[in-house]
Write a protein that holds these residues in place. Structure first.
Motif, PDB file in Angstrom:
ATOM      1  N   ASP A  19       5.059   9.504  -2.520  1.00  0.00           N
ATOM      2  CA  ASP A  19       4.133  10.218  -3.398  1.00  0.00           C
ATOM      3  C   ASP A  19       4.886  10.823  -4.578  1.00  0.00           C
ATOM      4  O   ASP A  19       4.901  12.030  -4.783  1.00  0.00           O
ATOM      5  N   VAL A  20       5.490   9.952  -5.359  1.00  0.00           N
ATOM      6  CA  VAL A  20       6.385  10.339  -6.445  1.00  0.00           C
ATOM      7  C   VAL A  20       5.723  11.272  -7.451  1.00  0.00           C
ATOM      8  O   VAL A  20       6.318  12.262  -7.861  1.00  0.00           O
ATOM      9  N   SER A  21       4.487  10.958  -7.863  1.00  0.00           N
ATOM     10  CA  SER A  21       3.905  11.709  -8.967  1.00  0.00           C
ATOM     11  C   SER A  21       2.390  11.587  -8.964  1.00  0.00           C
ATOM     12  O   SER A  21       1.836  10.575  -8.547  1.00  0.00           O
ATOM     13  N   TRP A  22       1.745  12.629  -9.490  1.00  0.00           N
ATOM     14  CA  TRP A  22       0.297  12.589  -9.702  1.00  0.00           C
ATOM     15  C   TRP A  22      -0.013  12.255 -11.162  1.00  0.00           C
ATOM     16  O   TRP A  22      -1.161  12.133 -11.541  1.00  0.00           O
ATOM     17  N   HIS A  23       1.031  12.112 -11.987  1.00  0.00           N
ATOM     18  CA  HIS A  23       0.840  11.719 -13.385  1.00  0.00           C
ATOM     19  C   HIS A  23       0.539  10.224 -13.452  1.00  0.00           C
ATOM     20  O   HIS A  23       0.692   9.503 -12.461  1.00  0.00           O
ATOM     21  N   ASN A  24       0.196   9.732 -14.637  1.00  0.00           N
ATOM     22  CA  ASN A  24       0.033   8.289 -14.793  1.00  0.00           C
ATOM     23  C   ASN A  24       1.408   7.635 -14.756  1.00  0.00           C
ATOM     24  O   ASN A  24       2.444   8.306 -14.833  1.00  0.00           O
ATOM     25  N   VAL A  25       1.425   6.316 -14.636  1.00  0.00           N
ATOM     26  CA  VAL A  25       2.683   5.602 -14.437  1.00  0.00           C
ATOM     27  C   VAL A  25       3.613   5.743 -15.645  1.00  0.00           C
ATOM     28  O   VAL A  25       4.829   5.867 -15.481  1.00  0.00           O
ATOM     29  N   THR A  26       3.082   5.769 -16.853  1.00  0.00           N
ATOM     30  CA  THR A  26       3.917   5.891 -18.048  1.00  0.00           C
ATOM     31  C   THR A  26       4.646   7.226 -18.086  1.00  0.00           C
ATOM     32  O   THR A  26       5.860   7.285 -18.313  1.00  0.00           O
ATOM     33  N   LYS A  27       3.930   8.323 -17.838  1.00  0.00           N
ATOM     34  CA  LYS A  27       4.558   9.649 -17.817  1.00  0.00           C
ATOM     35  C   LYS A  27       5.562   9.744 -16.662  1.00  0.00           C
ATOM     36  O   LYS A  27       6.645  10.318 -16.819  1.00  0.00           O
ATOM     37  N   ASN A  45       2.044   6.580   0.639  1.00  0.00           N
ATOM     38  CA  ASN A  45       0.755   5.900   0.507  1.00  0.00           C
ATOM     39  C   ASN A  45       0.163   6.001  -0.893  1.00  0.00           C
ATOM     40  O   ASN A  45      -0.656   5.184  -1.278  1.00  0.00           O
ATOM     41  N   HIS A  46       0.592   6.953  -1.697  1.00  0.00           N
ATOM     42  CA  HIS A  46       0.081   7.079  -3.063  1.00  0.00           C
ATOM     43  C   HIS A  46       0.956   6.359  -4.094  1.00  0.00           C
ATOM     44  O   HIS A  46       0.691   6.436  -5.288  1.00  0.00           O
ATOM     45  N   ASP A  47       1.993   5.667  -3.651  1.00  0.00           N
ATOM     46  CA  ASP A  47       2.893   4.959  -4.567  1.00  0.00           C
ATOM     47  C   ASP A  47       2.496   3.505  -4.788  1.00  0.00           C
ATOM     48  O   ASP A  47       3.044   2.847  -5.666  1.00  0.00           O
ATOM     49  N   LYS A  48       1.586   2.999  -4.007  1.00  0.00           N
ATOM     50  CA  LYS A  48       1.250   1.564  -4.024  1.00  0.00           C
ATOM     51  C   LYS A  48       0.866   1.070  -5.412  1.00  0.00           C
ATOM     52  O   LYS A  48       1.326   0.021  -5.854  1.00  0.00           O
ATOM     53  N   LYS A  49       0.032   1.814  -6.118  1.00  0.00           N
ATOM     54  CA  LYS A  49      -0.421   1.390  -7.447  1.00  0.00           C
ATOM     55  C   LYS A  49       0.748   1.358  -8.435  1.00  0.00           C
ATOM     56  O   LYS A  49       0.889   0.424  -9.223  1.00  0.00           O
TER      57      LYS A  49
END
Length: 110
Positions: A19-27, A45-49
């Motif tokens: 669960d690296v970040s709740w920001h968008n992938v670019t940020k 589980n939140h890193d898949k996308k």
């Protein structure tokens, strides 16, 4: 970010436990790019996308679902593990944060 870079040297190994970040992938890529250390990702589980993005994956020297590391001649486990059981949804999340902190401290010789 300043505290991270004061603690973690450029060549330190750092295990990020999901669960690296709740920001968008670019940020998120921008943030990761400015953090010291050889970053290893134990996937949450939140890193898949995010993992679909090549630039995100390239921020890490390793991307894995499970990781064990050795420290002080004993085996230590770094784990991010989600179990989903149906029909009653049961989620068990075990995170080895203590071992990650111990590893960083050991690398820094403190």
């Amino acid at each position: 970010m300043d505290k991270w870079n004061e603690t973690v040297n450029i060549d330190d190994d750092v295990y990020i436990l999901g669960d690296v970040s709740w920001h968008n992938v670019t940020k998120t890529i921008g943030l990761l790019n400015n953090l010291n250390g050889n970053k290893h990702l134990v996937v949450g589980n939140h890193d898949k996308k995010f993992l679909k993005n090549r630039d995100f994956r390239e921020q890490f020297v390793e991307v894995t679902n499970y990781k064990e590391i050795a420290l002080d001649d004993r085996e230590k486990m770094v784990l991010y593990y989600v179990i989903i059981r149906s029909p009653v949804l049961i989620i068990i999340i075990m995170v080895g944060i203590i071992y990650m902190v111990m590893y960083i401290i050991a690398l820094n010789g403190k």
